[in-house]
Design a protein around this motif. Structure first.
Motif: not given
Lengths: 135, 180
Positions: A1-2, A4-5, A8-9, A40, A133, A135
């Motif tokens: 998984m990325n 960053f994701v 953040r999660q 989310i 964020n 993005a």
């Protein structure tokens, strides 16, 4: 998984997990998009309550509240909490800007509304930063 | 089909045409009183009926409607999931990670949502190939979503579909190439 994701999660789920531990009668909590009703991020106990149902209720109520506030020229941020009480659960909704809400459901027999409001208020700035964020 | 998607279809029609066009589409699809809620799941046949009706009412090919809708849906999902999207990503990188970020997040907390499982491969520095195998055969939506993401980032891309289930292939292969 990325990364960053994942980071953040994990970051937001850790906060939501802490909230779950602090609140008696905790059922479920989610960060929900008001316009789509999609969660989310969230955390749930094993209680028999469907998190996506709670998210959808919270989004619909928040959307109606946002519209009502716009009608009278006020910002949604001037509202602290929206509280819904049923025989089964309490639902607390806190606006995170104009696009997201933080929703918490507690069982109505064990939940403590005052404690939940204070705890959610304490978390607000961190959750607000999460949804902002760029993005 | 998840209520979010059905809702977005309504928003798409109302923003590209108007509200009365949406009501005409509901009538044509024999769903005159339909309302779509985010918490619910709806039969795929309803989506098929709505797209067929939209094609008639809006005088557009169904595939063109689906592709335009895909671009609209991509932007809506991007906006919804913005808090967990890496601001460093651009079109190709975003698409490369869409399965393990956005789709995973959708599935984790929204039990009624069943986004398609995509087999995504980075096939070049500026290219990604998306393998799509859903029995819904909505590869036009997937193509549109890729286009919508590229528009969001302001990057010109070319999109080629090297194979397609609608033409008898086992899977749809959608190749997205960034123009440099």
């Amino acid at each position: 998984m990325n990364d960053f994701v994942m980071n953040r999660q994990q970051e937001v789920e850790t906060q939501l997990h802490e909230l779950a531990n602090d609140l008696p009668g905790f059922l479920t909590t989610d960060i929900v998009s008001i316009d789509g009703g999609l969660s989310i991020a969230g955390w749930s106990s094993h209680a028999p309550i469907e998190p996506s149902m709670v998210s959808a209720i919270a989004a619909n109520i928040a959307a109606a509240t946002r519209s009502a506030y716009q009608l009278v020229g006020r910002k949604t941020g001037s509202n602290d909490d929206i509280v819904v009480t049923t025989g089964e659960f309490y639902l607390l909704i806190r606006m995170l800007g104009d696009d997201y809400v933080h929703a918490v459901a507690l069982s109505s027999d064990k939940g403590n509304l005052a404690l939940a409001r204070v705890t959610m208020g304490r978390m607000q700035s961190k959750l607000q930063a999460f949804v902002e964020n760029p993005a | 089909m998840h209520g979010f998607v059905m809702n977005q279809l309504q928003q798409f029609v109302q923003s590209t045409a108007n509200r009365s066009t949406w009501y005409a589409i509901l009538e044509k699809a024999e769903l005159p009183d339909a309302q779509f809620h985010a918490v619910a799941d709806y039969p795929d046949e309803q989506m098929t009926a709505l797209v067929g009706a939209a094609s008639d009412v809006m005088s557009m090919a169904a595939d063109d409607i689906l592709e335009s809708f895909g671009a609209f849906l991509g932007e809506a999902l991007f906006t919804t999931y913005r808090p967990i999207i890496d601001p460093e990503l651009r079109t190709i990188e975003f698409l490369e990670h869409v399965e393990d970020s956005m789709h995973k997040a959708v599935r984790a907390r929204n039990s009624q949502a069943h986004p398609p499982v995509l087999d995504i491969k980075r096939t070049g520095a500026d290219e990604v190939t998306i393998g799509y195998t859903s029995q819904r055969r909505l590869c036009s939506v997937a193509r549109g979503m890729a286009r919508g993401i590229a528009e969001h980032y302001g990057e010109p891309v070319t999109i080629n579909e090297d194979s397609c289930m609608k033409h008898g292939d086992d899977q749809c292969l959608i190749r997205v190439t960034r123009q440099t």
